[in-house]
Design a protein around this motif. Sequence first.
Motif, PDB file in Angstrom:
ATOM      1  N   ALA A 343     -66.216 -40.479  -1.422  1.00  0.00           N
ATOM      2  CA  ALA A 343     -66.448 -41.684  -0.629  1.00  0.00           C
ATOM      3  C   ALA A 343     -65.311 -41.916   0.368  1.00  0.00           C
ATOM      4  O   ALA A 343     -65.550 -42.340   1.506  1.00  0.00           O
ATOM      5  N   LYS A 344     -64.091 -41.623  -0.043  1.00  0.00           N
ATOM      6  CA  LYS A 344     -62.946 -41.787   0.844  1.00  0.00           C
ATOM      7  C   LYS A 344     -63.011 -40.818   2.015  1.00  0.00           C
ATOM      8  O   LYS A 344     -62.701 -41.177   3.157  1.00  0.00           O
ATOM      9  N   GLU A 345     -63.426 -39.575   1.729  1.00  0.00           N
ATOM     10  CA  GLU A 345     -63.494 -38.549   2.771  1.00  0.00           C
ATOM     11  C   GLU A 345     -64.698 -38.735   3.694  1.00  0.00           C
ATOM     12  O   GLU A 345     -64.804 -38.066   4.719  1.00  0.00           O
ATOM     13  N   ALA A 346     -65.613 -39.632   3.315  1.00  0.00           N
ATOM     14  CA  ALA A 346     -66.799 -39.908   4.128  1.00  0.00           C
ATOM     15  C   ALA A 346     -66.679 -41.261   4.809  1.00  0.00           C
ATOM     16  O   ALA A 346     -67.671 -41.953   5.022  1.00  0.00           O
ATOM     17  N   ASN A 347     -65.467 -41.627   5.174  1.00  0.00           N
ATOM     18  CA  ASN A 347     -65.203 -42.941   5.746  1.00  0.00           C
ATOM     19  C   ASN A 347     -64.309 -42.801   6.977  1.00  0.00           C
ATOM     20  O   ASN A 347     -63.340 -42.034   6.967  1.00  0.00           O
ATOM     21  N   LEU A 348     -64.627 -43.530   8.021  1.00  0.00           N
ATOM     22  CA  LEU A 348     -63.854 -43.484   9.266  1.00  0.00           C
ATOM     23  C   LEU A 348     -62.382 -43.796   9.041  1.00  0.00           C
ATOM     24  O   LEU A 348     -61.519 -43.384   9.824  1.00  0.00           O
ATOM     25  N   ARG A 349     -62.084 -44.488   7.966  1.00  0.00           N
ATOM     26  CA  ARG A 349     -60.701 -44.876   7.693  1.00  0.00           C
ATOM     27  C   ARG A 349     -59.775 -43.685   7.449  1.00  0.00           C
ATOM     28  O   ARG A 349     -58.547 -43.850   7.427  1.00  0.00           O
ATOM     29  N   ILE A 350     -60.321 -42.495   7.297  1.00  0.00           N
ATOM     30  CA  ILE A 350     -59.453 -41.322   7.099  1.00  0.00           C
ATOM     31  C   ILE A 350     -58.615 -41.033   8.346  1.00  0.00           C
ATOM     32  O   ILE A 350     -57.606 -40.337   8.262  1.00  0.00           O
ATOM     33  N   VAL A 351     -59.045 -41.569   9.503  1.00  0.00           N
ATOM     34  CA  VAL A 351     -58.233 -41.423  10.715  1.00  0.00           C
ATOM     35  C   VAL A 351     -57.802 -42.800  11.222  1.00  0.00           C
ATOM     36  O   VAL A 351     -57.638 -43.020  12.419  1.00  0.00           O
ATOM     37  N   ASP A 352     -57.611 -43.712  10.303  1.00  0.00           N
ATOM     38  CA  ASP A 352     -57.324 -45.101  10.644  1.00  0.00           C
ATOM     39  C   ASP A 352     -56.106 -45.246  11.559  1.00  0.00           C
ATOM     40  O   ASP A 352     -56.177 -45.900  12.601  1.00  0.00           O
ATOM     41  N   ASP A 353     -54.988 -44.657  11.191  1.00  0.00           N
ATOM     42  CA  ASP A 353     -53.769 -44.819  11.977  1.00  0.00           C
ATOM     43  C   ASP A 353     -53.958 -44.292  13.393  1.00  0.00           C
ATOM     44  O   ASP A 353     -53.490 -44.892  14.370  1.00  0.00           O
ATOM     45  N   TYR A 354     -54.671 -43.180  13.505  1.00  0.00           N
ATOM     46  CA  TYR A 354     -54.894 -42.575  14.818  1.00  0.00           C
ATOM     47  C   TYR A 354     -55.743 -43.466  15.721  1.00  0.00           C
ATOM     48  O   TYR A 354     -55.366 -43.740  16.864  1.00  0.00           O
ATOM     49  N   ILE A 355     -56.894 -43.922  15.204  1.00  0.00           N
ATOM     50  CA  ILE A 355     -57.769 -44.707  16.073  1.00  0.00           C
ATOM     51  C   ILE A 355     -57.200 -46.090  16.383  1.00  0.00           C
ATOM     52  O   ILE A 355     -57.505 -46.683  17.414  1.00  0.00           O
ATOM     53  N   ARG A 356     -56.364 -46.610  15.490  1.00  0.00           N
ATOM     54  CA  ARG A 356     -55.716 -47.898  15.766  1.00  0.00           C
ATOM     55  C   ARG A 356     -54.746 -47.799  16.938  1.00  0.00           C
ATOM     56  O   ARG A 356     -54.537 -48.776  17.681  1.00  0.00           O
ATOM     57  N   ASN A 357     -54.156 -46.647  17.102  1.00  0.00           N
ATOM     58  CA  ASN A 357     -53.057 -46.525  18.053  1.00  0.00           C
ATOM     59  C   ASN A 357     -53.349 -45.633  19.252  1.00  0.00           C
ATOM     60  O   ASN A 357     -52.471 -45.436  20.096  1.00  0.00           O
ATOM     61  N   SER A 358     -54.554 -45.096  19.325  1.00  0.00           N
ATOM     62  CA  SER A 358     -54.892 -44.224  20.447  1.00  0.00           C
ATOM     63  C   SER A 358     -55.603 -45.028  21.527  1.00  0.00           C
ATOM     64  O   SER A 358     -56.763 -45.439  21.370  1.00  0.00           O
ATOM     65  N   SER A 359     -54.940 -45.231  22.631  1.00  0.00           N
ATOM     66  CA  SER A 359     -55.496 -46.065  23.704  1.00  0.00           C
ATOM     67  C   SER A 359     -56.662 -45.399  24.425  1.00  0.00           C
ATOM     68  O   SER A 359     -57.398 -46.060  25.154  1.00  0.00           O
ATOM     69  N   LYS A 360     -56.842 -44.106  24.215  1.00  0.00           N
ATOM     70  CA  LYS A 360     -57.915 -43.415  24.941  1.00  0.00           C
ATOM     71  C   LYS A 360     -59.261 -43.488  24.225  1.00  0.00           C
ATOM     72  O   LYS A 360     -60.265 -42.998  24.744  1.00  0.00           O
ATOM     73  N   ILE A 361     -59.306 -44.083  23.033  1.00  0.00           N
ATOM     74  CA  ILE A 361     -60.550 -44.191  22.273  1.00  0.00           C
ATOM     75  C   ILE A 361     -61.039 -45.626  22.279  1.00  0.00           C
ATOM     76  O   ILE A 361     -60.298 -46.556  21.945  1.00  0.00           O
ATOM     77  N   VAL A 362     -62.314 -45.819  22.648  1.00  0.00           N
ATOM     78  CA  VAL A 362     -62.928 -47.145  22.606  1.00  0.00           C
ATOM     79  C   VAL A 362     -64.238 -47.059  21.842  1.00  0.00           C
ATOM     80  O   VAL A 362     -64.773 -45.977  21.599  1.00  0.00           O
ATOM     81  N   ALA A 363     -64.756 -48.218  21.466  1.00  0.00           N
ATOM     82  CA  ALA A 363     -66.006 -48.273  20.706  1.00  0.00           C
ATOM     83  C   ALA A 363     -66.871 -49.418  21.203  1.00  0.00           C
ATOM     84  O   ALA A 363     -66.365 -50.438  21.688  1.00  0.00           O
ATOM     85  N   VAL A 364     -68.181 -49.241  21.080  1.00  0.00           N
ATOM     86  CA  VAL A 364     -69.122 -50.338  21.278  1.00  0.00           C
ATOM     87  C   VAL A 364     -70.073 -50.355  20.090  1.00  0.00           C
ATOM     88  O   VAL A 364     -70.389 -49.308  19.513  1.00  0.00           O
ATOM     89  N   THR A 365     -70.490 -51.541  19.700  1.00  0.00           N
ATOM     90  CA  THR A 365     -71.436 -51.676  18.602  1.00  0.00           C
ATOM     91  C   THR A 365     -72.198 -52.984  18.801  1.00  0.00           C
ATOM     92  O   THR A 365     -72.056 -53.647  19.831  1.00  0.00           O
ATOM     93  N   ASN A 366     -72.995 -53.356  17.814  1.00  0.00           N
ATOM     94  CA  ASN A 366     -73.804 -54.571  17.902  1.00  0.00           C
ATOM     95  C   ASN A 366     -73.553 -55.471  16.706  1.00  0.00           C
ATOM     96  O   ASN A 366     -73.305 -54.981  15.591  1.00  0.00           O
ATOM     97  N   ALA A 367     -73.629 -56.765  16.926  1.00  0.00           N
ATOM     98  CA  ALA A 367     -73.406 -57.721  15.842  1.00  0.00           C
ATOM     99  C   ALA A 367     -74.469 -57.597  14.765  1.00  0.00           C
ATOM    100  O   ALA A 367     -74.213 -57.917  13.595  1.00  0.00           O
ATOM    101  N   ASP A 368     -75.669 -57.116  15.143  1.00  0.00           N
ATOM    102  CA  ASP A 368     -76.740 -56.935  14.159  1.00  0.00           C
ATOM    103  C   ASP A 368     -76.964 -55.465  13.818  1.00  0.00           C
ATOM    104  O   ASP A 368     -78.056 -55.058  13.440  1.00  0.00           O
ATOM    105  N   GLU A 369     -75.911 -54.668  13.948  1.00  0.00           N
ATOM    106  CA  GLU A 369     -75.968 -53.239  13.647  1.00  0.00           C
ATOM    107  C   GLU A 369     -76.420 -53.003  12.210  1.00  0.00           C
ATOM    108  O   GLU A 369     -75.859 -53.561  11.262  1.00  0.00           O
ATOM    109  N   LEU A 370     -77.432 -52.145  12.043  1.00  0.00           N
ATOM    110  CA  LEU A 370     -78.041 -51.938  10.730  1.00  0.00           C
ATOM    111  C   LEU A 370     -77.176 -51.126   9.778  1.00  0.00           C
ATOM    112  O   LEU A 370     -77.271 -51.288   8.557  1.00  0.00           O
TER     113      LEU A 370
END
Length: 422
Positions: A343-370
């Motif tokens: 479960a840990k290896e199947a979670n985006l949090r495995i690259v948490d430090d990187y995505i928190r601090n990488s200014s070149k990565i952005v995300a879009v999502t929806n408030a009602d995302e399924l």
Amino acid sequence: MKKIIVFIMFLISSYTFSYNFPMKDPYTATIIGSSTLMTPNVSEKVPTKVYDIKIKEKVPEIFWYAENFKFSLTAQKEEAPLIFVLAGTGSDYKSIRMQYMERILYDAGFSVISISSPMSAQFLISASKEAAPGLLMNDNKDTYEAMKLAYEKIKDKVKVSEFYLMGYSLGATNSAVVSYIDENEKYFNFKRVFMLNPAVDLYASSKKLDAYLDEYTGGDPLKIESLIENVLNRMKNNMKNEYSSIDSETIYKMVSSDFLTEKEKKAFIGLAFRITSVDLNFISDVMTKSYVYTNENEKLDKYSSLFKNFKRVNFANFENYVDRIGLPYYSKIDSSFSMKKLAKEANLRIVDDYIRNSSKIVAVTNADELILSNEDLSYLKDTFKDRIIVYPIGGHCGNMFYYENVAIMINYLKNGVLQNEK
């Protein structure tokens, strides 16, 4: 620059606080919107060519049709930025969503390479080293290697100024991990990365989508088969129960009406995901020699009936795959491997430090995302802060081809600005 750029730049300059996406219900949006191009002036045809490369020396004979890894290139005539697009869960490089994205990005001045999902039959057979997908780092090491080989194959056919990366759904999650890998190797040195409706917790999201179908059918294979017959009966060809030939886009297109009840909409969304799980269960069983649905002494060759073999899986879901194949397979490799580690290896949090601090990565999502829990959505907001847009509606990827969303995406990719006026 092509006409879509003029339109997009006009839209950006006049963007207001309102958001006018027409489908308020997340289930309707997911079914109809995710397979509908809602951006005007997009080219009908773009110069896309399919290439193949041999990554694995040998694949089981029954999978002869997918022994080579395939990808597509949509190339500009002049030097241009090249963007890799990573497909969503179980989809391959030629799915309708990938074709729409190729057309949009080509009109925006990009050359495009489209890459299948690690959970697609095409990738699983031809490019997955372990053939037991679900661990994000493993899967995306395979994806990264396939991307490098793909570029090496076509680099004399396209002039590249710089590299970009994007993906939708699971492909968005994968794009973050691929970027993390590339940060160390610097083969592409991506300039910008765009994550469109990423999953956070793969296992929890999968269980949620599985439940959509089981709530409607009670998990009864006969009722699930009846749903598939419903889809097939809407099609004007002779796909006689060949479940492995149906993908999520096929199902969404066939049921894209607003006459379904909410339970029916959820069931069809779950069914689209279940088809991927059926493929995954059977193909991974054969590739890993787990012998859950097959046996060691059985001959499976190019003449074996795929329909007969997929029937054995009996609509097994993603949780079945984890319990019967994935977890036992990795436990044989590492005796300390556990469900908690999976479960840990199947979670985006495995690259948490990187995505928190990488200014070149952005995300879009929806408030009602399924596919996101409230906790997942809070995590994305906290992680990306001013590098995320959360649209108020849209379901799962339902607004990915809506013109306002497309304008925001292109503006970021071209100018490095994620404009969020909401």
